[in-house]
Design a protein around this motif. Structure first.
Motif, short mmCIF file in Angstrom:
data_model
loop_
_atom_site.label_atom_id
_atom_site.label_comp_id
_atom_site.label_asym_id
_atom_site.label_seq_id
_atom_site.Cartn_x
_atom_site.Cartn_y
_atom_site.Cartn_z
N SER A 1 38.92 -50.45 46.61
CA SER A 1 38.50 -49.17 46.02
C SER A 1 37.16 -48.84 46.67
CB SER A 1 38.47 -49.22 44.48
OG SER A 1 37.50 -50.11 43.98
N ASP A 2 36.10 -48.65 45.87
CA ASP A 2 34.85 -48.19 46.50
C ASP A 2 33.78 -49.27 46.64
OD1 ASP A 2 34.37 -48.35 43.82
OD2 ASP A 2 33.68 -46.29 43.56
N GLY A 3 34.21 -50.54 46.64
CA GLY A 3 33.27 -51.62 46.92
C GLY A 3 33.08 -51.79 48.42
N SER B 1 42.57 -47.07 47.01
CA SER B 1 42.17 -45.97 46.11
C SER B 1 40.99 -45.25 46.73
CB SER B 1 41.73 -46.53 44.76
OG SER B 1 42.83 -46.80 43.95
N VAL B 2 41.23 -44.05 47.19
CA VAL B 2 40.12 -43.32 47.82
C VAL B 2 39.28 -42.67 46.72
CG1 VAL B 2 41.44 -41.20 48.21
CG2 VAL B 2 39.51 -41.73 49.68
N GLY B 3 37.97 -42.78 46.86
CA GLY B 3 37.08 -42.27 45.81
C GLY B 3 36.01 -41.36 46.36
N ARG B 4 35.28 -40.78 45.40
CA ARG B 4 34.20 -39.89 45.82
C ARG B 4 33.12 -40.65 46.58
NH1 ARG B 4 32.30 -37.16 40.55
NH2 ARG B 4 33.04 -39.12 39.70
N SER B 5 33.02 -41.94 46.32
CA SER B 5 32.03 -42.75 47.03
C SER B 5 32.32 -42.79 48.53
CB SER B 5 32.04 -44.15 46.44
OG SER B 5 30.99 -44.89 46.96
N HIS B 6 33.62 -42.82 48.91
CA HIS B 6 33.98 -42.79 50.33
C HIS B 6 33.60 -41.43 50.94
CE1 HIS B 6 36.97 -45.69 48.59
NE2 HIS B 6 36.43 -46.41 49.54
N ILE B 7 33.84 -40.37 50.16
CA ILE B 7 33.53 -39.02 50.65
C ILE B 7 32.01 -38.88 50.80
CG2 ILE B 7 33.81 -36.54 50.20
CD1 ILE B 7 36.38 -37.30 48.58
N ALA B 8 31.29 -39.48 49.84
CA ALA B 8 29.82 -39.48 49.92
C ALA B 8 29.38 -40.23 51.20
CB ALA B 8 29.22 -40.13 48.69
N GLY B 9 30.09 -41.32 51.51
CA GLY B 9 29.78 -42.09 52.72
C GLY B 9 29.96 -41.25 53.96
N TYR B 10 31.04 -40.46 53.97
CA TYR B 10 31.28 -39.54 55.10
C TYR B 10 30.12 -38.55 55.24
CZ TYR B 10 32.58 -35.13 57.15
OH TYR B 10 32.53 -33.96 57.86
N LEU B 11 29.72 -37.96 54.11
CA LEU B 11 28.65 -36.94 54.14
C LEU B 11 27.33 -37.53 54.66
CD1 LEU B 11 29.51 -35.15 50.78
CD2 LEU B 11 29.48 -34.04 53.03
N VAL B 12 27.08 -38.80 54.32
CA VAL B 12 25.87 -39.47 54.82
C VAL B 12 26.02 -39.73 56.32
CG1 VAL B 12 24.45 -41.57 54.71
CG2 VAL B 12 25.32 -40.54 52.59
N ASP B 13 27.15 -40.36 56.70
CA ASP B 13 27.34 -40.75 58.11
C ASP B 13 27.36 -39.54 59.05
OD1 ASP B 13 27.43 -43.24 57.15
OD2 ASP B 13 29.50 -43.70 57.72
#
Ligand code: AMP
Ligand code: MN
Ligand code: MN
Ligand code: MN
Length: 291
Positions: A11-13, A126-138
């Motif tokens: 998940s988002d770990g 499980s794709v989460g908002r944390s992954h999307i946040a990671g994209y926005l940062v990267d």
């Protein structure tokens, strides 16, 4: 030491299941539940894991809907092969992917393409908002994940979308029928007032829920005492968990949780009659650590 709430990269770990259990052993945890958001893939990957130091317990964190609000339930010690549960989790994962697609399209229109390529390289189920946040940062659109949530993905974010999660009652029932114990996760993170939380606990207990997370990272001791009292009044059991996601958040590390207050120590979830019955094997007595 015991920790009943943790995440892997399914998940988002940030850690793989193997790295997570290695870290848990290093930190002196004796019983660990991996509770990825809507995924039990880590448990399938670790199905042959055996250790004399660490007992791994089946777990999952399910996002649910209660009266239009999102509430998280932690399931513990259930049968990993229960088909009603695995079907429910697949459905939740699909909802997560649809939300990511939706947000990805909105981002593309806003001149921020590339989310799909980014997500395809992720090991998550499980794709989460944390992954999307990671994209926005990267991609350099924001300076931190926190900023990604406040500006784009949170309650008042530009790309806010809500998911029609399964009902709280349904998830509770499915977990129960899969032989598990069900825990209401991190109650102070929902912005519910005391009366609303009381009602939630009563609905949850009525639906067959078992316990409430009373001790977890970042919870003020006074709040923990109030929560313990409410949990006892609702006739529920008390659980503990760090909600570990990444070694970078040292304040949420594995096992970094306060001991349960005295008024609910006897109602710790590991004293629940169904707990020892569902355990794969016995290990020495465990106590949550004191920070
Ligand atoms: P999701 O289940 O995909 O909607 O994402 C919820 C997860 O995002 C939570 O479990 C947290 O791990 C993470 N999260 C939620 N809010 C924030 C925030 N403000 N900053 C960083 N991470 C957050
Ligand atoms: Mn999370
Ligand atoms: Mn949660
Ligand atoms: Mn969690």
């Amino acid at each position: 030491m015991i920790d009943l709430h943790s995440h892997t990269w399914f998940s988002d770990g940030d850690l793989s299941p193997t790295a997570l259990v290695e870290r848990a052993i290093q930190l002196g945890i004796h019983q660990l539940a991996i509770t990825d958001h809507d995924s039990i893939a880590a448990h399938n990957e670790l199905s042959s894991f055996i250790s004399t130091e660490l007992q791994l317990l089946s777990g999952v964190e399910i996002s649910t809907n209660w009266e239009g609000r999102e509430v998280h339930l932690v399931g513990l010690l259930f049968d990993l092969n229960n088909t009603a549960l695995t079907s429910l989790l697949s459905l939740q994962q699909q909802l997560r992917w649809s939300r990511a697609e939706d947000i990805g399209m909105q981002m593309e229109k806003a001149g921020m393409p590339g989310l799909f390529n980014y997500l395809q390289q992720m090991p998550c189920e499980s794709v989460g908002r944390s992954h999307i946040a990671g994209y926005l940062v990267d991609a350099g659109h924001v300076g931190s994940k926190q900023q990604a949530f406040s500006k784009y993905l949170g309650k008042r974010g530009r790309f806010k979308t809500s998911i029609p999660w399964c009902d709280l009652q349904q998830a509770t029932q499915v977990l129960r029928e899969a032989g598990g114990l069900t825990v209401l996760a991190h109650p102070d993170r929902y912005d519910f007032n005391r009366a609303r939380l009381k009602r939630l606990m009563s609905v949850f207990a009525e639906a067959g829920g078992d316990a409430v997370e009373v001790s977890y990272s970042n919870l003020h001791p006074e709040k923990m005492s109030a929560l313990a009292e409410q949990t006892m009044q609702a006739g529920l059991w008390a659980s503990v968990g760090s909600d570990f996601h990444t070694p970078a958040n040292t304040w949420m590390d594995l096992g970094r949780i306060r001991q349960l207050p005295a008024n609910c120590a006897e109602r710790a979830i590991w004293h629940h009659p169904r707990w020892s019955a569902a355990l794969p094997a016995k290990l020495p007595a465990v106590q949550p650590s004191v920070v």
